[in-house]
Design a protein around this motif. Structure first.
Motif, PDB file in Angstrom:
ATOM      1  N   GLU A  63     -37.730 -16.842 -11.913  1.00  0.00           N
ATOM      2  CA  GLU A  63     -36.891 -16.866 -13.146  1.00  0.00           C
ATOM      3  C   GLU A  63     -36.948 -17.472 -14.119  1.00  0.00           C
ATOM      4  N   ARG A  64     -37.183 -19.186 -14.258  1.00  0.00           N
ATOM      5  CA  ARG A  64     -37.544 -19.417 -15.410  1.00  0.00           C
ATOM      6  C   ARG A  64     -37.926 -19.214 -16.630  1.00  0.00           C
ATOM      7  N   LEU A  65     -39.450 -18.169 -15.974  1.00  0.00           N
ATOM      8  CA  LEU A  65     -40.572 -18.004 -17.061  1.00  0.00           C
ATOM      9  C   LEU A  65     -39.919 -16.653 -17.256  1.00  0.00           C
ATOM     10  N   LEU A  66     -39.023 -15.774 -16.375  1.00  0.00           N
ATOM     11  CA  LEU A  66     -38.978 -14.156 -17.185  1.00  0.00           C
ATOM     12  C   LEU A  66     -37.694 -14.714 -17.936  1.00  0.00           C
ATOM     13  N   THR A  67     -36.778 -15.207 -17.820  1.00  0.00           N
ATOM     14  CA  THR A  67     -35.706 -15.274 -18.901  1.00  0.00           C
ATOM     15  C   THR A  67     -36.523 -16.376 -20.030  1.00  0.00           C
ATOM     16  N   GLY A  83     -48.265  -9.960 -17.632  1.00  0.00           N
ATOM     17  CA  GLY A  83     -47.314 -11.097 -16.531  1.00  0.00           C
ATOM     18  C   GLY A  83     -47.082 -12.310 -17.973  1.00  0.00           C
ATOM     19  N   ALA A  84     -47.216 -13.120 -17.258  1.00  0.00           N
ATOM     20  CA  ALA A  84     -46.196 -14.907 -17.974  1.00  0.00           C
ATOM     21  C   ALA A  84     -47.673 -15.845 -18.867  1.00  0.00           C
ATOM     22  N   ALA A  85     -49.122 -14.569 -18.712  1.00  0.00           N
ATOM     23  CA  ALA A  85     -50.041 -15.364 -19.465  1.00  0.00           C
ATOM     24  C   ALA A  85     -49.794 -16.428 -20.831  1.00  0.00           C
ATOM     25  N   ASP A  86     -49.232 -15.236 -21.474  1.00  0.00           N
ATOM     26  CA  ASP A  86     -48.912 -15.967 -22.887  1.00  0.00           C
ATOM     27  C   ASP A  86     -47.859 -17.065 -22.996  1.00  0.00           C
ATOM     28  N   GLU A  87     -46.849 -16.588 -22.251  1.00  0.00           N
ATOM     29  CA  GLU A  87     -45.913 -18.205 -22.134  1.00  0.00           C
ATOM     30  C   GLU A  87     -46.607 -19.328 -21.061  1.00  0.00           C
ATOM     31  N   LEU A  88     -47.027 -19.128 -19.469  1.00  0.00           N
ATOM     32  CA  LEU A  88     -47.879 -19.877 -19.365  1.00  0.00           C
ATOM     33  C   LEU A  88     -48.617 -21.056 -20.761  1.00  0.00           C
ATOM     34  N   LEU A  93     -39.518 -15.267 -21.389  1.00  0.00           N
ATOM     35  CA  LEU A  93     -40.027 -13.417 -21.878  1.00  0.00           C
ATOM     36  C   LEU A  93     -38.802 -12.716 -21.842  1.00  0.00           C
ATOM     37  N   GLU A  94     -37.936 -12.934 -21.658  1.00  0.00           N
ATOM     38  CA  GLU A  94     -36.531 -12.241 -21.829  1.00  0.00           C
ATOM     39  C   GLU A  94     -36.436 -12.279 -23.730  1.00  0.00           C
ATOM     40  N   SER A  95     -35.722 -13.809 -22.969  1.00  0.00           N
ATOM     41  CA  SER A  95     -35.257 -14.851 -24.710  1.00  0.00           C
ATOM     42  C   SER A  95     -36.504 -14.058 -25.615  1.00  0.00           C
ATOM     43  N   ASN A  96     -37.630 -14.641 -25.858  1.00  0.00           N
ATOM     44  CA  ASN A  96     -38.524 -14.354 -27.314  1.00  0.00           C
ATOM     45  C   ASN A  96     -38.147 -12.477 -27.151  1.00  0.00           C
ATOM     46  N   LYS A  97     -38.110 -11.707 -26.164  1.00  0.00           N
ATOM     47  CA  LYS A  97     -38.088 -10.659 -26.739  1.00  0.00           C
ATOM     48  C   LYS A  97     -37.087  -9.930 -27.121  1.00  0.00           C
ATOM     49  N   VAL A  98     -35.825 -10.457 -27.118  1.00  0.00           N
ATOM     50  CA  VAL A  98     -34.759  -9.861 -27.927  1.00  0.00           C
ATOM     51  C   VAL A  98     -35.250 -10.799 -28.793  1.00  0.00           C
ATOM     52  N   HIS A  99     -35.688 -12.062 -29.412  1.00  0.00           N
ATOM     53  CA  HIS A  99     -35.567 -12.409 -30.518  1.00  0.00           C
ATOM     54  C   HIS A  99     -36.493 -12.476 -31.093  1.00  0.00           C
ATOM     55  N   ASP A 100     -37.735 -11.506 -30.769  1.00  0.00           N
ATOM     56  CA  ASP A 100     -38.712 -10.862 -31.266  1.00  0.00           C
ATOM     57  C   ASP A 100     -38.243  -9.179 -32.271  1.00  0.00           C
TER      58      ASP A 100
END
Length: 190
Positions: A173-177, A90-95, A179-186
């Motif tokens: 929504e903020r966290l998923l956005t 989930g969002a563990a890394d983001e948090l 996460l998606e931004s990081n995925k696209v960047h990676d």
């Protein structure tokens, strides 16, 4: 491991095991064989009020989930200002990156490329020793530096000050956005 370092530590497990008799039997067996029955409370299914009371009294949130899409429990832990030990789901890394109040227990979660019913069942039947050690080390890291983790978790909790569904949805929504931004960047840098 935790009990040796912190003899007064208690684990309260919230949630019902209805429909999982083998899991319940294994859990009771582990509690007995580890001789920690005086330190473990199986609270069962809790209504919202009882769950809130339990979290408000807790010192650490613990969710070593093998598979978790995006757990609301991680946001509830943050809302209650709890330093947390989570698996890399989930969002563990983001948090953890955003607030620093979370430790990741390595080896609990299965990487997406290895997800299968058989892999999940195998991991649940016999957690590897290094996974158990990672989990206890993450708990001990927080307990050993508790004031610093508590300060970070209280700051994170201020970001999750609402408990209404609209506020939770906005945080998702903020966290998923992110996460998606990081995925696209990676993907663009590889």
């Amino acid at each position: 491991h935790v009990k040796r370092a912190y003899p007064k530590a208690r684990l309260i497990m919230a949630g019902a095991m209805d429909g999982y008799p083998e899991l319940a039997k294994a859990l009771f067996s582990d509690i007995e064989s580890l001789e920690v029955s005086d330190s473990v409370q199986l609270a069962g299914a809790l209504d919202r009020r009882e769950l809130s009371k339990t979290m408000a009294a807790a010192h650490i949130g613990l969710l070593p989930s093998v598979l978790e899409g995006f757990s609301i429990a991680t946001l509830e832990f943050t809302f209650f200002g709890l330093p947390s030990v989570l698996s890399a789901t989930g969002a563990a890394d983001e948090l953890k990156t955003s607030y620093g109040h979370i430790e990741i227990a390595e080896g609990c979660a299965l990487p997406q490329c290895k997800l299968s019913v058989n892999a999940i069942e195998s991991l649940l039947k016999d957690f590897p020793d290094d996974t158990v050690l990672s989990l206890s080390n993450a708990i001990l890291k927080i307990l050993d530096s508790y004031p610093a983790y508590l300060e970070k978790s209280l700051l994170a909790g201020a970001s999750f000050s609402g408990y209404a569904i609209e506020h939770t949805a906005a945080q998702y929504e903020r966290l998923l956005t992110s996460l998606e931004s990081n995925k696209v960047h990676d993907e663009s840098t590889s």
